[in-house]
Write a protein that holds these residues in place. Structure first.
Motif, PDB file in Angstrom:
ATOM      1  N   LEU A   1       0.829  -1.211   0.000  1.00  0.00           N
ATOM      2  CA  LEU A   1       0.000   0.000   0.000  1.00  0.00           C
ATOM      3  C   LEU A   1       0.864   1.262   0.000  1.00  0.00           C
ATOM      4  O   LEU A   1       0.570   2.225  -0.709  1.00  0.00           O
ATOM      5  CB  LEU A   1      -0.920   0.005   1.216  1.00  0.00           C
ATOM      6  CG  LEU A   1      -2.002  -1.067   1.284  1.00  0.00           C
ATOM      7  CD1 LEU A   1      -2.812  -0.900   2.569  1.00  0.00           C
ATOM      8  CD2 LEU A   1      -2.920  -1.012   0.072  1.00  0.00           C
ATOM      9  N   VAL A   2       1.925   1.245   0.806  1.00  0.00           N
ATOM     10  CA  VAL A   2       2.777   2.427   0.922  1.00  0.00           C
ATOM     11  C   VAL A   2       3.483   2.714  -0.399  1.00  0.00           C
ATOM     12  O   VAL A   2       3.579   3.863  -0.832  1.00  0.00           O
ATOM     13  CB  VAL A   2       3.802   2.232   2.059  1.00  0.00           C
ATOM     14  CG1 VAL A   2       4.846   3.343   2.038  1.00  0.00           C
ATOM     15  CG2 VAL A   2       3.094   2.210   3.411  1.00  0.00           C
ATOM     16  N   ARG A   3       3.979   1.672  -1.048  1.00  0.00           N
ATOM     17  CA  ARG A   3       4.764   1.858  -2.264  1.00  0.00           C
ATOM     18  C   ARG A   3       3.902   2.127  -3.493  1.00  0.00           C
ATOM     19  O   ARG A   3       4.397   2.610  -4.510  1.00  0.00           O
ATOM     20  CB  ARG A   3       5.639   0.637  -2.506  1.00  0.00           C
ATOM     21  CG  ARG A   3       6.766   0.504  -1.483  1.00  0.00           C
ATOM     22  CD  ARG A   3       7.499  -0.800  -1.615  1.00  0.00           C
ATOM     23  NE  ARG A   3       8.582  -0.892  -0.641  1.00  0.00           N
ATOM     24  CZ  ARG A   3       9.207  -2.009  -0.328  1.00  0.00           C
ATOM     25  NH1 ARG A   3       8.858  -3.143  -0.911  1.00  0.00           N
ATOM     26  NH2 ARG A   3      10.186  -2.004   0.561  1.00  0.00           N
ATOM     27  N   ALA A   4       2.632   1.832  -3.416  1.00  0.00           N
ATOM     28  CA  ALA A   4       1.760   1.986  -4.582  1.00  0.00           C
ATOM     29  C   ALA A   4       1.629   3.440  -5.004  1.00  0.00           C
ATOM     30  O   ALA A   4       1.591   3.757  -6.195  1.00  0.00           O
ATOM     31  CB  ALA A   4       0.383   1.406  -4.295  1.00  0.00           C
ATOM     32  N   GLY A   5       1.536   4.339  -4.035  1.00  0.00           N
ATOM     33  CA  GLY A   5       1.400   5.753  -4.358  1.00  0.00           C
ATOM     34  C   GLY A   5       0.004   6.145  -4.795  1.00  0.00           C
ATOM     35  O   GLY A   5      -0.249   7.309  -5.128  1.00  0.00           O
ATOM     36  N   GLU A   6      -0.912   5.185  -4.811  1.00  0.00           N
ATOM     37  CA  GLU A   6      -2.293   5.451  -5.191  1.00  0.00           C
ATOM     38  C   GLU A   6      -3.173   4.350  -4.607  1.00  0.00           C
ATOM     39  O   GLU A   6      -2.687   3.259  -4.294  1.00  0.00           O
ATOM     40  CB  GLU A   6      -2.452   5.483  -6.712  1.00  0.00           C
ATOM     41  CG  GLU A   6      -2.063   4.178  -7.397  1.00  0.00           C
ATOM     42  CD  GLU A   6      -2.167   4.262  -8.901  1.00  0.00           C
ATOM     43  OE1 GLU A   6      -2.449   5.354  -9.410  1.00  0.00           O
ATOM     44  OE2 GLU A   6      -1.966   3.228  -9.571  1.00  0.00           O
ATOM     45  N   PRO A   7      -4.471   4.606  -4.447  1.00  0.00           N
ATOM     46  CA  PRO A   7      -5.366   3.571  -3.901  1.00  0.00           C
ATOM     47  C   PRO A   7      -5.404   2.348  -4.804  1.00  0.00           C
ATOM     48  O   PRO A   7      -5.339   2.460  -6.038  1.00  0.00           O
ATOM     49  CB  PRO A   7      -6.728   4.278  -3.859  1.00  0.00           C
ATOM     50  CG  PRO A   7      -6.410   5.728  -3.828  1.00  0.00           C
ATOM     51  CD  PRO A   7      -5.169   5.893  -4.649  1.00  0.00           C
ATOM     52  N   LEU A   8      -5.496   1.167  -4.193  1.00  0.00           N
ATOM     53  CA  LEU A   8      -5.493  -0.088  -4.928  1.00  0.00           C
ATOM     54  C   LEU A   8      -6.764  -0.884  -4.679  1.00  0.00           C
ATOM     55  O   LEU A   8      -7.308  -0.877  -3.574  1.00  0.00           O
ATOM     56  CB  LEU A   8      -4.294  -0.948  -4.500  1.00  0.00           C
ATOM     57  CG  LEU A   8      -2.893  -0.419  -4.800  1.00  0.00           C
ATOM     58  CD1 LEU A   8      -1.854  -1.355  -4.186  1.00  0.00           C
ATOM     59  CD2 LEU A   8      -2.672  -0.279  -6.288  1.00  0.00           C
TER      60      LEU A   8
ATOM     61  N   LEU B   1      18.967   3.621   0.472  1.00  0.00           N
ATOM     62  CA  LEU B   1      17.721   4.240   0.899  1.00  0.00           C
ATOM     63  C   LEU B   1      17.917   5.753   0.847  1.00  0.00           C
ATOM     64  O   LEU B   1      18.906   6.277   1.370  1.00  0.00           O
ATOM     65  CB  LEU B   1      17.381   3.798   2.317  1.00  0.00           C
ATOM     66  CG  LEU B   1      16.145   4.416   2.980  1.00  0.00           C
ATOM     67  CD1 LEU B   1      14.881   4.010   2.244  1.00  0.00           C
ATOM     68  CD2 LEU B   1      16.072   4.003   4.448  1.00  0.00           C
ATOM     69  N   TYR B   2      16.984   6.455   0.199  1.00  0.00           N
ATOM     70  CA  TYR B   2      17.090   7.905   0.072  1.00  0.00           C
ATOM     71  C   TYR B   2      16.549   8.566   1.343  1.00  0.00           C
ATOM     72  O   TYR B   2      15.348   8.572   1.588  1.00  0.00           O
ATOM     73  CB  TYR B   2      16.344   8.389  -1.169  1.00  0.00           C
ATOM     74  CG  TYR B   2      17.124   8.105  -2.439  1.00  0.00           C
ATOM     75  CD1 TYR B   2      17.862   9.104  -3.057  1.00  0.00           C
ATOM     76  CD2 TYR B   2      17.163   6.825  -2.975  1.00  0.00           C
ATOM     77  CE1 TYR B   2      18.610   8.844  -4.201  1.00  0.00           C
ATOM     78  CE2 TYR B   2      17.915   6.547  -4.115  1.00  0.00           C
ATOM     79  CZ  TYR B   2      18.631   7.562  -4.716  1.00  0.00           C
ATOM     80  OH  TYR B   2      19.381   7.288  -5.841  1.00  0.00           O
ATOM     81  N   LEU B   3      17.466   9.120   2.149  1.00  0.00           N
ATOM     82  CA  LEU B   3      17.080   9.748   3.414  1.00  0.00           C
ATOM     83  C   LEU B   3      16.654  11.196   3.227  1.00  0.00           C
ATOM     84  O   LEU B   3      15.821  11.703   3.976  1.00  0.00           O
ATOM     85  CB  LEU B   3      18.247   9.704   4.401  1.00  0.00           C
ATOM     86  CG  LEU B   3      18.713   8.349   4.920  1.00  0.00           C
ATOM     87  CD1 LEU B   3      19.761   8.565   6.003  1.00  0.00           C
ATOM     88  CD2 LEU B   3      17.557   7.537   5.465  1.00  0.00           C
ATOM     89  N   ASP B   4      17.261  11.865   2.255  1.00  0.00           N
ATOM     90  CA  ASP B   4      16.938  13.280   2.053  1.00  0.00           C
ATOM     91  C   ASP B   4      17.258  13.657   0.612  1.00  0.00           C
ATOM     92  O   ASP B   4      18.103  13.026  -0.041  1.00  0.00           O
ATOM     93  CB  ASP B   4      17.733  14.162   3.015  1.00  0.00           C
ATOM     94  CG  ASP B   4      17.042  15.490   3.320  1.00  0.00           C
ATOM     95  OD1 ASP B   4      16.026  15.794   2.660  1.00  0.00           O
ATOM     96  OD2 ASP B   4      17.511  16.202   4.220  1.00  0.00           O
TER      97      ASP B   4
ATOM     98  N   GLY C   1      12.659   8.262   0.947  1.00  0.00           N
ATOM     99  CA  GLY C   1      12.001   7.052   1.424  1.00  0.00           C
ATOM    100  C   GLY C   1      12.025   5.908   0.441  1.00  0.00           C
ATOM    101  O   GLY C   1      11.667   4.787   0.790  1.00  0.00           O
ATOM    102  N   SER C   2      12.451   6.168  -0.800  1.00  0.00           N
ATOM    103  CA  SER C   2      12.491   5.098  -1.794  1.00  0.00           C
ATOM    104  C   SER C   2      13.841   4.392  -1.765  1.00  0.00           C
ATOM    105  O   SER C   2      14.814   4.886  -1.181  1.00  0.00           O
ATOM    106  CB  SER C   2      12.218   5.645  -3.195  1.00  0.00           C
ATOM    107  OG  SER C   2      13.274   6.473  -3.642  1.00  0.00           O
ATOM    108  N   ARG C   3      13.874   3.237  -2.401  1.00  0.00           N
ATOM    109  CA  ARG C   3      15.092   2.435  -2.472  1.00  0.00           C
ATOM    110  C   ARG C   3      15.504   2.237  -3.920  1.00  0.00           C
ATOM    111  O   ARG C   3      14.675   2.301  -4.822  1.00  0.00           O
ATOM    112  CB  ARG C   3      14.861   1.046  -1.858  1.00  0.00           C
ATOM    113  CG  ARG C   3      14.725   1.009  -0.366  1.00  0.00           C
ATOM    114  CD  ARG C   3      14.351  -0.386   0.095  1.00  0.00           C
ATOM    115  NE  ARG C   3      14.394  -0.501   1.545  1.00  0.00           N
ATOM    116  CZ  ARG C   3      15.435  -0.937   2.225  1.00  0.00           C
ATOM    117  NH1 ARG C   3      16.515  -1.349   1.574  1.00  0.00           N
ATOM    118  NH2 ARG C   3      15.416  -0.989   3.536  1.00  0.00           N
ATOM    119  N   ALA C   4      16.783   1.956  -4.109  1.00  0.00           N
ATOM    120  CA  ALA C   4      17.292   1.589  -5.426  1.00  0.00           C
ATOM    121  C   ALA C   4      18.483   0.658  -5.207  1.00  0.00           C
ATOM    122  O   ALA C   4      19.186   0.784  -4.197  1.00  0.00           O
ATOM    123  CB  ALA C   4      17.718   2.822  -6.213  1.00  0.00           C
ATOM    124  N   PRO C   5      18.719  -0.271  -6.120  1.00  0.00           N
ATOM    125  CA  PRO C   5      19.885  -1.152  -5.970  1.00  0.00           C
ATOM    126  C   PRO C   5      21.168  -0.331  -5.902  1.00  0.00           C
ATOM    127  O   PRO C   5      21.386   0.566  -6.718  1.00  0.00           O
ATOM    128  CB  PRO C   5      19.841  -2.020  -7.235  1.00  0.00           C
ATOM    129  CG  PRO C   5      18.397  -1.992  -7.657  1.00  0.00           C
ATOM    130  CD  PRO C   5      17.908  -0.620  -7.309  1.00  0.00           C
TER     131      PRO C   5
END
Length: 239
Positions: free
Chosen positions: A15-22, A108-111, A126-130
């Protein structure tokens, strides 16, 4: 591992990562749960204040999860130490600057401070990337003794040119910074933040449209990154 707890967290993360209602069906497909199980978990999350439904019956995360994360990040020593340095880096370059932290095999993007003339990024706070794909991640890996282990695990999840990546990391060690084109049309440059004798965990990076980076602005960005990274590491070591 408790399966019920694992399922609940997987659903909340969805739900958090979706960015929109599912819709319920979409949730079930993404987390591989039966509708009855997903519905039961969603009902519990709703009662606890972590999820709700819109007028169309779709589910979304509430700000309750954000409250927990925001409190944790606000007290993180690297996040606290980096604020002034990020602002100075942004003023010097006029481009988007980011603070990342190694988390598992990801960053992890802190800022992040967005440039006045923004471009479309794949990442947000708040997002992640390899780690193997980003400038900050490559800079961190270049300074870590376990880089080969992280690369090997990453290679099982996505196609990687390991010899080319190894050459990039070697170049980053020589130069003191790493590059990436993770977001199309964007060039990113990152430096690892050394914390005394500990393996690097954090990085500062600058991102700008590739066609906007002239030879002069490119040099300004690199010089500013190297200086800011060294000053931030010194500030952290003195704490």
């Amino acid at each position: 591992m408790d399966r019920a707890v694992a399922r609940s967290f997987a659903l909340l993360e969805c739900l958090v990562r979706a960015g929109e209602p599912l819709r319920l069906a979409d949730i079930c497909q993404q987390v591989d749960l039966q509708k009855s199980t997903a519905h039961r978990i969603l009902r519990t999350l709703g009662e606890l204040g972590y999820a709700d439904q819109d007028s169309a019956g779709r589910y979304q995360a509430t700000l309750r999860a954000w409250e927990l994360g925001a409190g944790l990040i606000a007290d993180h020593p690297i996040k606290r130490a980096a604020t002034g340095f990020l602002q100075g880096l942004h003023r010097t370059t006029g481009e988007t600057v980011s603070l990342t932290l190694l988390s598992g095999d990801d960053v992890l993007y802190l800022d992040k401070i967005i440039a006045p003339r923004p471009v479309r990024f794949k990442t947000r706070i708040g997002s992640r990337a390899p780690a193997v794909l980003t400038a900050g991640g490559k800079a961190i890996l270049a300074a870590r003794p376990d880089a080969d282990e992280i690369i090997a695990r990453a290679a099982t999840r996505q196609p990687l040119d390991i010899p080319a990546l190894a050459a990039e990391l070697e170049e980053a060690r020589r130069q003191g910074y790493a590059r990436s084109g993770f977001s199309p049309g964007v060039t990113s440059i990152g430096v690892a933040i050394a914390l005394g004798a500990q393996p690097a965990q954090a990085a500062l990076s600058i991102s700008a449209p590739t066609d906007r980076l002239t030879a002069k602005s490119h040099k300004i960005a690199i010089d500013a990154l190297l200086e800011t990274g060294a000053r931030m590491a010194e500030a952290l070591d003195s704490r």
